[in-house]
Design an enzyme around this catalytic site. Structure first.
Site, mmCIF file in Angstrom:
data_model
loop_
_atom_site.group_PDB
_atom_site.id
_atom_site.type_symbol
_atom_site.label_atom_id
_atom_site.label_comp_id
_atom_site.label_asym_id
_atom_site.label_seq_id
_atom_site.Cartn_x
_atom_site.Cartn_y
_atom_site.Cartn_z
ATOM 1 N N ARG A 89 39.686 45.532 37.220
ATOM 2 C CA ARG A 89 40.725 44.994 37.850
ATOM 3 C C ARG A 89 41.621 43.940 37.110
ATOM 4 N NH1 ARG A 89 37.977 41.139 41.921
ATOM 5 N NH2 ARG A 89 37.278 43.038 42.996
ATOM 6 N N ARG A 158 41.183 33.431 40.893
ATOM 7 C CA ARG A 158 41.461 34.813 40.972
ATOM 8 C C ARG A 158 43.015 35.193 40.988
ATOM 9 N NH1 ARG A 158 36.850 37.658 42.799
ATOM 10 N NH2 ARG A 158 35.150 36.728 41.981
ATOM 11 N N LYS A 221 34.047 31.752 42.962
ATOM 12 C CA LYS A 221 35.647 32.209 42.922
ATOM 13 C C LYS A 221 36.628 31.212 43.590
ATOM 14 C CE LYS A 221 34.638 35.480 46.536
ATOM 15 N NZ LYS A 221 34.620 36.771 46.879
ATOM 16 N N LYS A 223 40.679 31.111 45.230
ATOM 17 C CA LYS A 223 41.724 32.194 45.538
ATOM 18 C C LYS A 223 43.185 31.309 46.010
ATOM 19 C CE LYS A 223 38.820 36.137 46.731
ATOM 20 N NZ LYS A 223 38.388 37.066 47.844
ATOM 21 N N CYS A 437 37.972 48.139 52.492
ATOM 22 C CA CYS A 437 37.522 47.917 51.156
ATOM 23 C C CYS A 437 36.830 49.455 50.680
ATOM 24 C CB CYS A 437 36.236 46.773 51.055
ATOM 25 S SG CYS A 437 34.719 47.248 51.471
ATOM 26 N N CYS A 443 30.656 50.294 44.977
ATOM 27 C CA CYS A 443 30.483 48.912 45.018
ATOM 28 C C CYS A 443 28.997 48.730 45.221
ATOM 29 C CB CYS A 443 31.230 48.431 46.306
ATOM 30 S SG CYS A 443 30.957 46.685 46.688
ATOM 31 N N CYS A 482 30.142 45.347 53.674
ATOM 32 C CA CYS A 482 29.210 44.410 53.513
ATOM 33 C C CYS A 482 29.891 43.080 54.208
ATOM 34 C CB CYS A 482 28.853 44.099 52.092
ATOM 35 S SG CYS A 482 30.068 43.266 51.191
ATOM 36 N N CYS A 486 35.846 41.659 51.685
ATOM 37 C CA CYS A 486 36.995 41.951 50.849
ATOM 38 C C CYS A 486 38.369 42.166 51.631
ATOM 39 C CB CYS A 486 36.567 42.532 49.751
ATOM 40 S SG CYS A 486 35.518 42.005 48.799
#
Length: 572
Positions: A89, A158, A221, A223, A437, A443, A482, A486
């Site tokens: 990424r 991120r 994480k 954001k 996603c 993934c 899931c 995302c």
């Protein structure tokens, strides 16, 4: 970050690491994200990175180890190791990319990334299908184009998002520049990245290698996003830290500050839930960096380091209380917040086709379904990048803007698109408001299909809309493979999260502009049940809606779902 108030950490994060979560001990012993990554890259016996710790550490470097899940069972039967490959990424603040950078990305994708690129929901690029031997060539190639993958993943801040609407002209440019400045400020400062990927020598220094993050970085994480009203394309309330731009006659004045958003949750764990960010005040432009430092400091020092399921900032806020968190942020900043300024969001999508700005430049938004740039689109965009004099801008809706086009260059761009992709603007209104996603086959967290399945499901939903005379009705649809979310499914009017192959949780009632969470209607159901529920709800919407009413608002008013007023009540 070098502010002495940040170096003086208010809690001793090295205390009794064995009493904290295993990831905290792993980060502490990693030598600032070095681990044994360099040695693992040299192992030719396996296509993987052998150390489980290194697999986690590489996320801080923007890299996920994955395997081809379509082949997993067959390779297991043949007693072969999984078909390991990697996702990379890119760090791309605000989604802005130059033509020269685009050409380098294109070259690397063709050579090392299976001739495909993904545009993500956080305005950046992902390479998939990357083999271990191609990791360094890609990262070094990105470096040649002044790009990197630092902190694109991991327990750190991120990639920083920013509203991409170029029609806002200079005002947008100010906000985008601030997003870039914050991104460069908040990334880890460890020299491990340069040593492992660029071959730099280990440099001795008396200065702290991570003056802000320390040896254990953040609990999870984090954001950050910048929104420019009236567009909420970045879903600012889904960010851990959101800055909502407030302008006046003289230009950008500052930002309303929203904290504690986050989409992730875990099925069968009611203590986990999505949350929308809470607006806590206003800061002028010259206090943005100090505000970001203070907010991240609070999460660094008080976030849960024992239970990773509850380590996001949203849980820190709900556990400590919003007023306490706000007061602590103000104490670290050294100044109180001003009262939040009035603002309003009226859109969250992209403006398609050609748009112009007062500076005489033109901007062409291309619809890229689910962000997948296949070889046909790559060919077209490579031809455009070779003569383009502006920029490319990735949108949070997985689309692409060819920005800053001169009037004399428009016909050439149109000709290239017509030659390579004549139907690029012909996606339906429903598809223009849909996000998915990647999920299978790459993934490792995916439980069900998403990107590959959503177009087929939309075919069937479009038929329901057509039967009810609603073909042109905009409805937001988000699908994730899931529950991690995302694609930000928990604020969609129709949200779907994978539970098992062919099975999904169905959510209704989100706000069209990202201002309200939705609620689960049915759990673990397949396509027939999904379509049955949607057919009934859409049919009622067609018959009973009020003028100008959005589908999500209707489902609440009509009693199809109860409104979620706070994240903590999402699972009630």
């Amino acid at each position: 970050m070098t502010d002495t108030t940040l170096i003086d950490r208010s809690r001793d994060l090295s205390q009794s690491l064995e009493r904290l979560g295993p990831d905290e001990a792993m980060k502490d012993r990693s030598n600032y994200l070095r681990g044994s990554i360099a040695e693992g890259l040299l192992d030719r016996i396996t296509g993987a990175v052998p150390s489980a710790d290194d697999v986690k550490l590489m996320k801080f470097h923007g890299i996920y180890q994955q395997d081809d899940r379509d082949l997993r069972d067959e390779r297991r039967r043949q007693k072969l190791e999984p078909a390991y490959q990697f996702m990379i990424r890119v760090r791309l603040p605000g989604g802005v990319c130059t033509p020269a950078q685009w050409l380098k990305l294109d070259e690397l994708a063709r050579r090392h990334g299976g001739e495909t690129l993904r545009l993500t929901t956080r305005q950046t690029f992902q390479f998939h299908w990357v083999l271990k031997d191609s990791l360094r060539p890609i990262i070094q190639g990105l470096h040649e184009a002044l790009l990197d993958t630092v902190a694109a993943c991991g327990d750190d801040s991120r990639g920083v998002m920013c509203t991409v609407n170029p029609q806002s002209s200079r005002f947008h440019a100010e906000v985008a520049a601030m997003a870039k400045r914050v991104s460069d400020h908040v990334i880890p400062k460890t020299r491990a990245y340069h040593e492992i990927w660029y071959g730099s020598e280990l440099a001795a220094s008396s200065e702290a290698e991570e003056p802000f993050y320390g040896r254990t970085y953040l609990p999870r994480k984090f954001k950050i996003g910048f929104a420019l009203p009236p567009s909420n394309d970045i879903d600012v309330y889904a960010q851990d830290l959101g800055f909502i731009a407030i302008g006046g006659a003289a230009g950008l004045e500052g930002f309303n500050v929203a904290i504690g958003g986050g989409m992730g949750r875990t099925d069968q764990a009611p203590e986990t839930y999505p949350r929308l960010a809470s607006v806590i005040g206003f800061v002028p432009v010259d206090r943005v960096i100090a505000c970001a430092d203070a907010v991240m400091t609070v999460q660094r020092d008080y976030g849960d380091r024992k239970d990773r399921q509850r380590a996001r900032f949203k849980y820190t806020i709900d556990d400590k209380g919003l007023n306490w968190i706000k007061a602590e942020i103000e104490r670290i900043m050294g100044l109180p917040f001003e009262n939040a300024r009035p603002c309003d969001f009226t859109s969250n999508g992209d403006s398609y086709g050609w748009n112009s700005t007062p500076d005489g430049r033109h901007h062409r938004t291309l619809i890229v379904e689910n962000g997948r740039l296949d070889l046909t689109l790559l060919d077209a965009l490579r031809d455009i990048a070779r003569t383009h004099h502006g920029t490319f801008r990735l949108t949070p809706n997985q689309n692409l803007i060819i920005a800053g086009v001169r009037s004399e260059d428009r016909p050439a761009i149109d000709a290239i698109l017509a030659e390579h992709f004549p139907d690029i603007d012909h996606l339906s209104v429903l598809r223009r408001n849909a996000i998915a996603c990647v999920a299978f086959p790459t993934c490792g967290l995916a439980m069900a299909e998403s990107e590959r399945y959503l177009p087929k499901l939309l075919d069937r939903i479009e038929a329901i809309l057509a039967d009810n005379g609603l073909t042109d009705e905009p409805i937001t649809v988000r699908m994730s493979g899931c529950p991690n979310g995302c694609s930000r499914p928990y604020i969609a009017e129709i949200g779907l999260t994978g539970r098992a192959p062919g099975k999904y949780n169905l959510y209704l009632g989100g706000g069209f502009h990202g201002e309200r969470l939705n609620r689960m209607v049915r759990e673990n159901i397949g396509e027939p049940a999904i379509l049955e529920i949607l057919a009934e709800a859409i049919g009622r919407f067609a018959r009973e809606r009020e003028p100008g009413e959005h589908f999500g608002d209707f489902t609440i008013r009509a009693g199809i779902v109860r409104e979620v007023t706070e994240g903590r009540h999402f699972n009630d």
